[in-house]
Structures are given as C-alpha cells and as structure tokens.
Design a protein around this motif. Structure first.
Motif, PDB file in Angstrom:
ATOM      1  N   GLU A   1     -19.810 -12.278  34.822  1.00 13.42           N
ATOM      2  CA  GLU A   1     -21.399 -11.769  34.313  1.00 13.42           C
ATOM      3  C   GLU A   1     -22.425 -12.482  34.774  1.00 13.42           C
ATOM      4  O   GLU A   1     -24.054 -11.488  34.493  1.00 13.42           O
ATOM      5  N   GLY A   2     -23.125 -13.297  35.623  1.00 13.54           N
ATOM      6  CA  GLY A   2     -24.118 -13.721  36.170  1.00 13.54           C
ATOM      7  C   GLY A   2     -24.008 -15.293  36.443  1.00 13.54           C
ATOM      8  O   GLY A   2     -23.324 -16.174  35.564  1.00 13.54           O
ATOM      9  N   ILE A   3     -25.067 -15.646  37.214  1.00 13.34           N
ATOM     10  CA  ILE A   3     -24.994 -17.180  37.409  1.00 13.34           C
ATOM     11  C   ILE A   3     -27.038 -17.638  37.182  1.00 13.34           C
ATOM     12  O   ILE A   3     -27.563 -16.853  38.273  1.00 13.34           O
ATOM     13  N   LEU A   4     -27.040 -17.919  36.604  1.00 10.56           N
ATOM     14  CA  LEU A   4     -28.487 -18.102  36.512  1.00 10.56           C
ATOM     15  C   LEU A   4     -29.315 -19.491  37.430  1.00 10.56           C
ATOM     16  O   LEU A   4     -28.455 -21.040  36.845  1.00 10.56           O
ATOM     17  N   PRO A   5     -30.561 -19.958  37.671  1.00  8.07           N
ATOM     18  CA  PRO A   5     -30.746 -21.465  37.784  1.00  8.07           C
ATOM     19  C   PRO A   5     -31.209 -21.721  36.916  1.00  8.07           C
ATOM     20  O   PRO A   5     -31.625 -21.233  36.293  1.00  8.07           O
ATOM     21  N   LEU A   6     -31.314 -22.991  36.606  1.00 11.91           N
ATOM     22  CA  LEU A   6     -31.290 -23.768  35.916  1.00 11.91           C
ATOM     23  C   LEU A   6     -32.771 -24.150  35.479  1.00 11.91           C
ATOM     24  O   LEU A   6     -33.920 -24.098  34.938  1.00 11.91           O
ATOM     25  N   SER A   7     -33.858 -24.480  36.906  1.00  9.76           N
ATOM     26  CA  SER A   7     -35.174 -24.287  37.015  1.00  9.76           C
ATOM     27  C   SER A   7     -35.812 -23.252  37.018  1.00  9.76           C
ATOM     28  O   SER A   7     -37.071 -23.478  36.083  1.00  9.76           O
ATOM     29  N   GLY A   8     -35.698 -22.068  36.021  1.00  9.63           N
ATOM     30  CA  GLY A   8     -36.239 -21.370  35.723  1.00  9.63           C
ATOM     31  C   GLY A   8     -35.938 -20.519  34.297  1.00  9.63           C
ATOM     32  O   GLY A   8     -36.326 -19.560  33.939  1.00  9.63           O
ATOM     33  N   LEU A   9     -34.639 -21.473  33.506  1.00 11.40           N
ATOM     34  CA  LEU A   9     -34.628 -21.646  32.080  1.00 11.40           C
ATOM     35  C   LEU A   9     -35.041 -22.747  31.181  1.00 11.40           C
ATOM     36  O   LEU A   9     -35.719 -24.406  31.830  1.00 11.40           O
ATOM     37  N   SER A  10     -35.297 -22.136  30.302  1.00 11.99           N
ATOM     38  CA  SER A  10     -35.682 -22.966  28.739  1.00 11.99           C
ATOM     39  C   SER A  10     -34.590 -23.099  27.921  1.00 11.99           C
ATOM     40  O   SER A  10     -34.223 -21.918  27.364  1.00 11.99           O
ATOM     41  N   PHE A  11     -33.776 -24.109  27.353  1.00  8.67           N
ATOM     42  CA  PHE A  11     -32.876 -23.942  26.306  1.00  8.67           C
ATOM     43  C   PHE A  11     -33.502 -24.829  24.971  1.00  8.67           C
ATOM     44  O   PHE A  11     -34.592 -25.557  24.535  1.00  8.67           O
ATOM     45  N   GLN A  12     -32.708 -24.264  24.092  1.00  9.87           N
ATOM     46  CA  GLN A  12     -33.630 -24.708  22.299  1.00  9.87           C
ATOM     47  C   GLN A  12     -32.327 -24.875  21.618  1.00  9.87           C
ATOM     48  O   GLN A  12     -32.035 -23.112  21.576  1.00  9.87           O
ATOM     49  N   ALA A  13     -32.471 -25.777  20.593  1.00  5.53           N
ATOM     50  CA  ALA A  13     -31.173 -25.043  19.874  1.00  5.53           C
ATOM     51  C   ALA A  13     -32.025 -24.131  18.516  1.00  5.53           C
ATOM     52  O   ALA A  13     -33.011 -24.985  18.232  1.00  5.53           O
ATOM     53  N   THR A  14     -31.279 -23.423  17.639  1.00  2.00           N
ATOM     54  CA  THR A  14     -31.636 -23.036  16.763  1.00  2.00           C
ATOM     55  C   THR A  14     -30.178 -22.249  15.937  1.00  2.00           C
ATOM     56  O   THR A  14     -29.812 -23.024  16.040  1.00  2.00           O
ATOM     57  N   SER A  15     -31.343 -21.559  15.064  1.00  2.00           N
ATOM     58  CA  SER A  15     -29.715 -20.602  13.919  1.00  2.00           C
ATOM     59  C   SER A  15     -30.759 -19.250  13.724  1.00  2.00           C
ATOM     60  O   SER A  15     -31.709 -19.313  13.735  1.00  2.00           O
ATOM     61  N   LEU A  16     -29.571 -18.283  13.513  1.00  2.13           N
ATOM     62  CA  LEU A  16     -29.863 -16.814  13.650  1.00  2.13           C
ATOM     63  C   LEU A  16     -30.206 -16.979  12.187  1.00  2.13           C
ATOM     64  O   LEU A  16     -31.129 -16.258  11.235  1.00  2.13           O
ATOM     65  N   ASP A  17     -29.337 -17.695  10.862  1.00  3.84           N
ATOM     66  CA  ASP A  17     -29.570 -17.761   9.840  1.00  3.84           C
ATOM     67  C   ASP A  17     -28.780 -18.804   8.870  1.00  3.84           C
ATOM     68  O   ASP A  17     -28.259 -19.306   9.618  1.00  3.84           O
ATOM     69  N   SER A  18     -28.193 -18.665   7.834  1.00  4.87           N
ATOM     70  CA  SER A  18     -27.974 -19.865   7.654  1.00  4.87           C
ATOM     71  C   SER A  18     -26.155 -19.708   7.511  1.00  4.87           C
ATOM     72  O   SER A  18     -25.893 -21.147   7.784  1.00  4.87           O
ATOM     73  N   ASN A  19     -25.631 -19.089   8.216  1.00  2.82           N
ATOM     74  CA  ASN A  19     -24.152 -19.083   7.661  1.00  2.82           C
ATOM     75  C   ASN A  19     -24.008 -19.565   9.386  1.00  2.82           C
ATOM     76  O   ASN A  19     -22.161 -19.831   9.770  1.00  2.82           O
ATOM     77  N   MET A  20     -24.473 -19.325   9.914  1.00  5.19           N
ATOM     78  CA  MET A  20     -24.690 -19.417  11.349  1.00  5.19           C
ATOM     79  C   MET A  20     -25.077 -20.965  12.084  1.00  5.19           C
ATOM     80  O   MET A  20     -26.429 -21.201  11.535  1.00  5.19           O
ATOM     81  N   GLN A  21     -24.222 -21.698  12.636  1.00  3.23           N
ATOM     82  CA  GLN A  21     -24.965 -23.115  12.860  1.00  3.23           C
ATOM     83  C   GLN A  21     -24.686 -23.142  14.856  1.00  3.23           C
ATOM     84  O   GLN A  21     -23.503 -22.870  15.125  1.00  3.23           O
ATOM     85  N   HIS A  22     -24.870 -24.594  15.042  1.00  3.32           N
ATOM     86  CA  HIS A  22     -24.181 -24.868  16.622  1.00  3.32           C
ATOM     87  C   HIS A  22     -24.758 -23.929  17.526  1.00  3.32           C
ATOM     88  O   HIS A  22     -23.836 -23.713  18.455  1.00  3.32           O
ATOM     89  N   ILE A  23     -26.331 -23.198  17.050  1.00  2.00           N
ATOM     90  CA  ILE A  23     -26.346 -22.321  18.119  1.00  2.00           C
ATOM     91  C   ILE A  23     -27.236 -22.928  19.261  1.00  2.00           C
ATOM     92  O   ILE A  23     -28.067 -23.613  18.899  1.00  2.00           O
ATOM     93  N   PHE A  24     -27.671 -22.519  20.514  1.00  5.31           N
ATOM     94  CA  PHE A  24     -28.523 -22.468  20.882  1.00  5.31           C
ATOM     95  C   PHE A  24     -28.933 -21.243  21.615  1.00  5.31           C
ATOM     96  O   PHE A  24     -27.769 -20.154  21.997  1.00  5.31           O
ATOM     97  N   GLN A  25     -29.650 -21.504  21.971  1.00  6.67           N
ATOM     98  CA  GLN A  25     -30.455 -20.084  23.197  1.00  6.67           C
ATOM     99  C   GLN A  25     -31.469 -20.300  24.796  1.00  6.67           C
ATOM    100  O   GLN A  25     -31.546 -21.780  24.652  1.00  6.67           O
ATOM    101  N   ILE A  26     -31.207 -19.434  25.108  1.00  8.33           N
ATOM    102  CA  ILE A  26     -31.176 -19.601  26.581  1.00  8.33           C
ATOM    103  C   ILE A  26     -32.662 -18.767  26.901  1.00  8.33           C
ATOM    104  O   ILE A  26     -32.242 -17.441  26.607  1.00  8.33           O
ATOM    105  N   SER A  27     -33.223 -19.296  27.893  1.00  9.04           N
ATOM    106  CA  SER A  27     -34.657 -17.230  28.528  1.00  9.04           C
ATOM    107  C   SER A  27     -35.447 -18.858  29.317  1.00  9.04           C
ATOM    108  O   SER A  27     -35.032 -19.009  29.916  1.00  9.04           O
ATOM    109  N   GLY A  28     -35.985 -17.587  29.861  1.00 12.16           N
ATOM    110  CA  GLY A  28     -36.630 -17.551  30.622  1.00 12.16           C
ATOM    111  C   GLY A  28     -37.352 -16.286  31.259  1.00 12.16           C
ATOM    112  O   GLY A  28     -37.447 -14.963  31.131  1.00 12.16           O
ATOM    113  N   PRO A  29     -39.029 -16.267  32.013  1.00 12.93           N
ATOM    114  CA  PRO A  29     -39.512 -15.083  32.607  1.00 12.93           C
ATOM    115  C   PRO A  29     -38.740 -13.874  33.742  1.00 12.93           C
ATOM    116  O   PRO A  29     -38.598 -12.387  33.931  1.00 12.93           O
ATOM    117  N   MET A  30     -37.266 -14.872  34.138  1.00 13.45           N
ATOM    118  CA  MET A  30     -36.520 -13.838  34.967  1.00 13.45           C
ATOM    119  C   MET A  30     -35.676 -13.646  34.395  1.00 13.45           C
ATOM    120  O   MET A  30     -34.282 -12.303  35.168  1.00 13.45           O
TER     121      MET A  30
END
Length: 380
Positions: free
Chosen positions: A142-171
């Motif tokens: 599906e793809g391979i992403l360089p870590l230097s262009g990413l940011s990581f954040q533990a998050t949650s979508l709602d009270s029923n979903m736990q143990h979630i993290f999000q990756i994002s970046g300008p690219m």
C-alpha cells in the motif's frame, strides 16, 4: 582469495565507498544498517575462511507467538524479505534494513467510517503499510513512508475506540490506526518517535543519500528511480494536496530556467504529471528536494525557441504567469518535453473545435396570437 561484502563502518581498514550497482546488505548490527538513501555503505575484504554471511537483515527480539495466518512474527518478517509482495514498488524490502517492529492493526477510513486490517512494518527510517489478502495469505503493498516526514499522535475517535494513533504529514493523507492493546500502542509510539528522531538527527552526506546517485538524471534508469523517490521522500516547503494525488509522473529531467522578467538562471527538476508540471529544486549537495511551484498544463503553452545542439530551449507561457525560458541538457529531453506539452495543447484544441451545434430557437408567437384561444379543426 577473499570475497567482497558489506560490513559496518570502521570494522576494517582499507575502506571504499560502494556504488549503486554493488550494494548488498549482509550484516546488520543492533542500531541497524540502512539502504542507499539513508546510510553510508562500505566495502571491506573478508577472509575466504569465513562462512557466507546472511543475505537479508537480521530481526531482533522476536518471539514465536502466532501473529497472522498461523505464522510467527519472525516468519512474517522472513516472508516480507524473501517472498514477492503484490503491487510492490521501488527497491526490495531488504534494502530498507532491519525491521524494528511490526504488528496487525486496523486502518480507519474517514470517508466510509469502515475499518480494514493492515500489517504495519517499521524499518529503521521507513514505515511500510501492507493490506491483507486472507484468501491467499498474501500481503499487498500500500505504500512506504519516510519517518522524517511524518508526525505521530496517540488519539481517540470516540469513547468506544481505544489504543489509536494517527500519522500525518505534509506529503501524505492522515491515517488512523487501531492497535490490539494499550501495550501495543505504547510500543508503536515509542519505536516510531525514537526512529524518527534518529532519522532527523542523522547527518546526511552524498554517499548516504539516494538522491545524490539519481541527480543529474541523465540515464533512463535514474529517471525511473527518481520518479519513485519523489513519491516517497519528503519535499521541503510543499504546498497543496499530497504529491500522490497528482497521479503518476510521466516524465522528468533537470533543466535550467530563465525568468525573462527577473533575468535569473535557476537549475530545476521539472516533473510532468497528468494535469500539472511540477517545479522542484535540489540543493547543491544533492541531499534534499524543495517545492518551487506547479503549473496547470491546460493553462500553459510550450513554444519552441531553439533546437540547435548546445541551445535546446523552449518557452512556457500563460495568462497568469511570467514567461519561463527552459533550457534542456540533451536533445532527448528537449524532444520529450515538446512532444508531451504540445500533445495536450492539440487535444484541447481538438476538443474546442468540436463544439455542439446551437439549439434551434423556439418559434415565438405574436402577442395577438398568444391572446387568441387555440382551436383544433374538427375531423371528418
């Protein structure tokens, strides 16, 4: 007689840099040895008495717990290194070095609100995303992403979903993953932040950066590899949607651009996409790429100026831009640009010439006729 192999730097004397055709990872230490784009690979001479080293990087701290399809994590890693992965793009998996961590996760689709199982693989400086084919027990790239262009954040979508993290970046588009447990989430956050910090703090040199081998892209294989590189590597000062949304690059080359208004001469990497022409700059050491702008293909015109050897020039003009004079380094690049850019112009002209015929206007009745009742003649 000894045989040549790649070993960790400083292990032996008489060390030479390795070219792109001679790279083969044979040993990985605990800190990881990386691919051509991220590490300095060095050549040494082994004594012929030594046993042959392993071709693929080793994997550390693996247990035999069944992770997926009845296989342990070690067996899955071995499959990633050795077995073909459907739709794979770019260099082989073993060129990305040691696998630091991997696990089965769920990817949340923000549009459909559905989740699908994926397998995440963390290399020394890259994050590999694989989807699953349960019927054949296969991975799909599906793809391979360089870590230097990413940011990581533990998050949650709602009270029923736990143990979630999000990756994002300008690219890249933001991606939300769900882990099986809080412990697994903590492992991912720890490993990704640690590897990202190392990737950003690691000083670069031309011998450790793939870009320095690909630029100038004066051979066809370099052009093809550079297309893949641009779709995966961070691009400084990027603006707009991720580069992956622009489609597949059709052609690229290094050119010199003269701004006829400002009288400046600039070296640029010109990249042709289905709808746009992308302008990038490469630093003097050939270590990084910077965004310089994009031109919509439908709004620009390529005008030939000179096809003489040593003066291969055409001009890009448009209503909302200053004219740019483009100078190519070889006839092949010049001919490709003229053909590609003028081909779209001809298609647009052909489309505009085939306009639909005007609609026949309705016959208007006079005011007097409109006021008279309409009568129908009786039939015999």
């Amino acid at each position: 007689m000894g045989c040549c192999s790649v070993t960790q730097r400083g292990a032996h004397s008489g060390i030479d840099d390795v070219g792109p055709d001679e790279i083969e990872l044979l040993e990985i230490d605990n800190s990881g040895i990386w691919n051509l784009g991220e590490s300095r690979l060095q050549l040494s001479v082994r004594n012929g008495k030594d046993g042959p080293p392993s071709r693929y990087p080793s994997v550390r701290h693996l247990d035999q717990e069944v992770v997926l399809w009845g296989r342990s994590r070690e067996e899955l890693h071995h499959s990633i290194y050795n077995q073909p992965i459907r739709d794979w793009e770019g260099q082989p998996a073993h060129m990305y070095g040691e696998i630091v961590h991997s696990s089965l996760v769920s990817l949340h689709n923000s549009y459909t609100q559905e989740k699908s199982e994926h397998y995440l693989v963390l290399f020394s400086f890259h994050l590999l995303i694989l989807s699953l084919d349960p019927s054949h027990h296969d991975f799909i790239y599906e793809g391979i992403l360089p870590l230097s262009g990413l940011s990581f954040q533990a998050t949650s979508l709602d009270s029923n979903m736990q143990h979630i993290f999000q990756i994002s970046g300008p690219m890249v588009d933001s991606k939300v993953f769900t882990c099986a447990s809080a412990a697994e989430l903590n492992k991912w956050m720890h490993h990704m932040e640690e590897r990202r910090y190392k990737s950003m703090s690691q000083p670069l040199s031309p011998s450790r950066c793939a870009l320095s081998y690909l630029v100038p892209c004066d051979e066809s294989w370099k052009k093809e590899e550079l297309k893949n590189y641009l779709l995966q590597a961070p691009i400084g000062h990027w603006e707009g949607a991720p580069i992956q949304h622009m489609g597949q690059p059709g052609f690229l080359s290094m050119v010199h651009i003269i701004n006829t208004q400002r009288q400046g001469l600039y070296e640029r990497l010109l990249v042709l996409f289905p709808q746009d022409v992308l302008l990038l700059s490469v630093d003097n050491k050939r270590l990084s790429v910077k965004y310089e702008g994009r031109l919509p293909r439908k709004s620009i015109t390529a005008v030939e100026r000179s096809a003489l050897p040593g003066r291969l020039e055409f001009e890009l003009t448009g209503e909302l831009m200053e004219p740019l004079q483009v100078s190519c380094t070889c006839p092949e690049d010049y001919q490709n640009w003229i053909f590609q850019l003028q081909q779209l112009e001809k298609k647009l002209q052909a489309t505009s010439n085939h306009t639909a015929p005007p609609l026949m206007p309705k016959k208007q009745r006079s005011k007097k006729e409109s006021q008279e009742p309409m009568t129908v003649a009786p039939q015999d």
